[in-house]
Design an enzyme around this catalytic site. Structure first.
Site, PDB file in Angstrom:
ATOM      1  CG  ASP A   1      -1.688  -5.353  -3.166  1.00 23.97           C
ATOM      2  OD1 ASP A   1      -2.927  -5.218  -3.130  1.00 23.97           O
ATOM      3  OD2 ASP A   1      -0.929  -4.970  -2.261  1.00 23.97           O
TER       4      ASP A   1
ATOM      5  CE  LYS B   1     -12.732  -8.584   6.007  1.00 26.10           C
ATOM      6  NZ  LYS B   1     -11.551  -9.249   6.495  1.00 26.10           N
TER       7      LYS B   1
ATOM      8  NE  ARG C   1       1.448  -9.650   4.637  1.00 26.59           N
ATOM      9  CZ  ARG C   1       0.183  -9.598   4.242  1.00 26.59           C
ATOM     10  NH1 ARG C   1      -0.684 -10.465   4.714  1.00 26.59           N
ATOM     11  NH2 ARG C   1      -0.203  -8.668   3.398  1.00 26.59           N
TER      12      ARG C   1
ATOM     13  CB  CYS D   1      -0.910   0.068   1.207  1.00 23.53           C
ATOM     14  SG  CYS D   1      -1.435  -1.500   1.823  1.00 23.53           S
TER      15      CYS D   1
ATOM     16  CG  HIS E   1      -6.204  -2.024   0.700  1.00 24.20           C
ATOM     17  ND1 HIS E   1      -4.887  -1.721   0.902  1.00 24.20           N
ATOM     18  CD2 HIS E   1      -6.894  -1.320   1.621  1.00 24.20           C
ATOM     19  CE1 HIS E   1      -4.794  -0.873   1.904  1.00 24.20           C
ATOM     20  NE2 HIS E   1      -5.994  -0.616   2.358  1.00 24.20           N
TER      21      HIS E   1
ATOM     22  CG  HIS F   1      -3.467  -0.102  -3.111  1.00 23.71           C
ATOM     23  ND1 HIS F   1      -2.327  -0.839  -3.320  1.00 23.71           N
ATOM     24  CD2 HIS F   1      -3.911  -0.416  -1.870  1.00 23.71           C
ATOM     25  CE1 HIS F   1      -2.085  -1.562  -2.242  1.00 23.71           C
ATOM     26  NE2 HIS F   1      -3.021  -1.326  -1.345  1.00 23.71           N
TER      27      HIS F   1
ATOM     28  CD  GLN G   1      -0.280  -8.997  -0.670  1.00 16.97           C
ATOM     29  OE1 GLN G   1       0.264  -7.902  -0.689  1.00 16.97           O
ATOM     30  NE2 GLN G   1      -1.280  -9.279   0.134  1.00 16.97           N
TER      31      GLN G   1
END
Length: 646
Positions: A384, A465, A364, A335, A511, A386, A382
């Site tokens: 990912d 979400k 992580r 992010c 996200h 945004h 990911q």
RNA sequence: GCCCAUAUAGCUCAGUAGGUAGAGCGCAUCCUUGGUAAGGAUGAGGUCAGCAGUUCAACUCUGCUUAUGGGCUCCA
């Protein structure tokens, strides 16, 4: 009194039991398998007096063959296990023992944890109880008396449960000399448990709280007959065969080197090739759908993580490194990089929505006990993105993401379920913002025609979400995609856009990840297709096998020609028998096996064998290329997508 | 992180009252040129996870560490 049983009316005296009624109403065989009674969606013991039910009630027999009957049998089996354990280990305290999917468990507190070596003795004890056809008898006691009863027996967990229940009275079930607190209902007697097996031991915290004492949980399963148990054990074996850790090694896709990098994957050439094809496809698909690809740095200074809130909330899962006395954090999420990229210029409302996508590698620190093959790793990528948009655009943006979810998962043959998670008790943001965003999520799902499932209060503290659970070919569910509206990051990073009115406004930020972790998704995919990857993803699509050395030069030439067609082909020219090479290609799950003998050599063609053993006959190289191309393109048509060969 | 189990050749596994190890597959070489799931012979390969302890002697027993497996917890 009159009752309805299987559509017919029967009468019986109120002091008689359900068993008496069913004995008269059902055939001998049906009655023999009946273990409980269902009335108005509630289950009761067969021994329940008829007076308990209203006049004219419909009483449905529950058979041991029904799902409900099987669950009940397993619950009773848990009591039988507890009874056997108490006989063998009088000092052990019993806690709870429910039926679960595929079996049951019971948690004990013993002076020493049980081990699999205890299983034989416990199973023998259970067998004895089963052989005696001991009845389960229900009785009710005022809670205070029940607490005294269990305390006197040294069963402090049971006493604690009753105290916490706060009920006036509780029900107990006696089985031989063993009494357990239980709502019931139970089997009429222990003899119904014809087949059972203890499976494993595990530590489990009392009441699931890690601050509590750790109990020993014994997992087991039970069935109404031996054949069903055998079939279940066979099914477990079959599932093990498609375990992605096993297949990953066998197909030489990836490996772990636990000594140097636990929880991190070493991708071998075949696995990396597959991954690359997948990533490449994902990137193109995102570009087609109006995303812009970006990439942020892997490590960023601690101050940034303080600003984003990760340092306060997520620090224990992050890795840090000291660079010239300056603490940097390795990114656990993408992010912040995207926030900085957005903020590198002042944006007009005309530019929105901005969709920033990154196949981002994150780290992580998962707890050591949590690691599990590709499913739970410490370093992963990911898919990912945004999305930064105006509140008005939110619904359409969500629709776009939900459409992408639909297209991608149908491409792989997964079914999926979407659920909207709403505002939890602890959360930030105004009621109005929550309501608007939640409605946008729901409306987008309505538009695409998805059933609306709501998980009340299950949202993140920073926004509502949509979670997506996919179901694989074995019927197992996996959490993959997530779409999260975020009210905090736009504030923390002061995201703005200039509106039509010339004023600065706060955009909405979403996200989203579709496949989630690429590592995990590949693990799921391996198990989903048991290593038989769709042709477009298979690392090797076709292998040419020669019958004798005479065909070797043509095989090598043919492989080169196929490569020019964009096909991942290779020739096996080793001095081995054909059947040996076929077996090996088959074990490697290569989609197309192309055999070349003298016959094919003469016609400059190949004999095409599929991975399922089917034979398509002799084809020219061009014909084969068309077959393979069609096979690759087929799954893409489902989502209206296309896959182009390089 | 917690509970239980496990760690032997590249892979899958066997093994020993405590006396420094075996098989199959794979790999290499040779023989074999064989039409759709394993042709044959020979050979190379191991500090028995790591560290400590007990012992004349430890792969074997004990303790610790690390990792893996099954769970629990965690996954803002």
């Amino acid at each position: 009194m009159k009752f309805v049983v299987e559509g017919a009316e029967h009468s019986a005296a109120p002091e008689q039991s359900c068993a008496d009624l069913f004995k008269a109403a059902l055939s001998g065989k049906r009655f023999k398998n009946t273990v409980a009674v269902s009335c108005a969606n509630e289950l009761f013991d067969l021994s329940t007096p008829l007076a308990r039910f209203p006049e004219g009630a419909t009483l449905t027999p529950v058979s041991v063959d029904d799902q409900a009957g099987l669950e009940l049998l397993r619950h009773s089996a848990a009591h039988i296990m507890a009874a056997a354990v108490k006989q063998l280990f009088p000092k052990a305290q019993v806690t709870i023992g429910p039926a679960i999917d595929n079996g049951f468990y019971y948690d004990f507190d013993n002076e020493r944890p049980f081990t699999p070596e205890d299983f034989a003795a416990i199973e023998a004890g259970m067998q004895k109880i089963v052989a005696q056809n001991l009845p389960f008898t229900r009785r009710e006691l005022p809670s205070a008396d029940a607490v005294a009863f269990f305390t006197a027996q040294g069963e402090h967990y049971k006493a604690e449960i009753i105290k916490d229940l706060g009920a006036e009275k509780v029900s107990l079930y006696d089985l031989g000399g063993f009494t357990d607190l239980c709502r019931g209902p139970h089997l009429p007697h222990s003899g119904f448990v014809k087949a059972f097996k203890l499976l494993s031991v595990a530590g489990a915290y009392w009441r699931g709280d890690e601050k509590n004492r750790m109990l020993t949980r014994i997992y087991a399963t039970a069935f109404a007959d031996e054949a069903a148990l055998k079939q279940y054990l066979h099914q477990i074996e079959e599932a093990k065969k498609r375990d992605h850790r096993k297949l990953g090694k066998e197909l030489d896709l990836f490996a772990f080197h636990e000594d140097v990098a636990p929880g991190m994957v070493f991708w071998h050439p075949k696995g990396m090739l597959m991954r690359t094809i997948l990533e490449d496809f994902l990137k193109r698909e995102h570009l087609k759908r109006g995303y812009q690809l970006v990439q942020g740095p892997q490590i960023l200074r601690r101050e940034l993580w303080m600003k984003s809130g990760h340092y306060d909330n997520y620090r224990e899962n992050m890795y840090f490194t000291d660079i010239e006395g300056d603490i940097h954090g390795v990114k656990p999420m993408n992010c912040v990089g995207h926030m900085l990229i957005y903020n590198s210029a002042l944006h007009s409302y005309r530019e929105l929505p901005v969709r920033l996508a990154e196949l981002g590698v994150v780290h992580r620190h998962e707890m050591s006990g949590a690691l599990h093959g590709l499913f739970r790793v410490r370093q992963f990528m990911q898919d990912d993105a945004h999305i930064i948009c105006t509140p008005e655009q939110l619904e359409d943006e969500i629709l776009g993401v939900v459409t992408l979810i639909r297209d991608l998962f149908s491409l792989f043959g997964f079914s999926y379920r979407l659920a909207v998670a709403t505002r939890p008790a602890k959360s930030i943001g105004s009621d109005e913002a929550w309501e608007k965003a939640t409605n946008a999520l729901i409306k987008a799902m309505e538009k695409i025609g998805e059933p609306i499932i709501i998980n009340e209060g299950d949202g993140a503290f920073y926004g509502p979400k949509i979670d997506c659970r996919v179901t694989d070919s074995l019927g197992r569910e996996w959490q993959c995609s997530t779409i999260q509206v975020d009210f905090t990051l736009p504030e923390r990073f002061d995201l703005v856009y200039v509106g039509q009115d010339g004023e600065r406004h706060r955009p909405v930020m979403v996200h989203r990840a579709i496949l989630g972790s690429i590592e995990r998704f590949i693990g799921i995919l391996i198990e989903h297709c048991a290593g038989n990857f769709p042709a477009w993803l298979a690392p090797t699509q076709a292998r040419l096998l020669t019958v004798t050395d005479d065909q070797n030069s043509f095989a090598l030439e043919a492989a080169e020609i196929l490569k020019k067609f964009g096909i991942r082909a290779e020739a096996d020219t080793r001095n081995e028998k054909l059947s040996y090479k076929v077996r090996q290609a088959q074990v490697e799950k290569i989609p197309y096996i192309l055999v070349i003998g003298n016959q094919e050599l003469e016609a400059r063609s190949v004999n095409v064998r599929l991975r399922n053993g089917d034979n398509l006959g002799v084809k020219t190289l061009e014909e084969f290329a068309d077959i393979l191309r069609a096979d690759c393109e087929e799954p893409f048509k489902r989502g209206g997508m296309s896959y182009s060969f390089s």
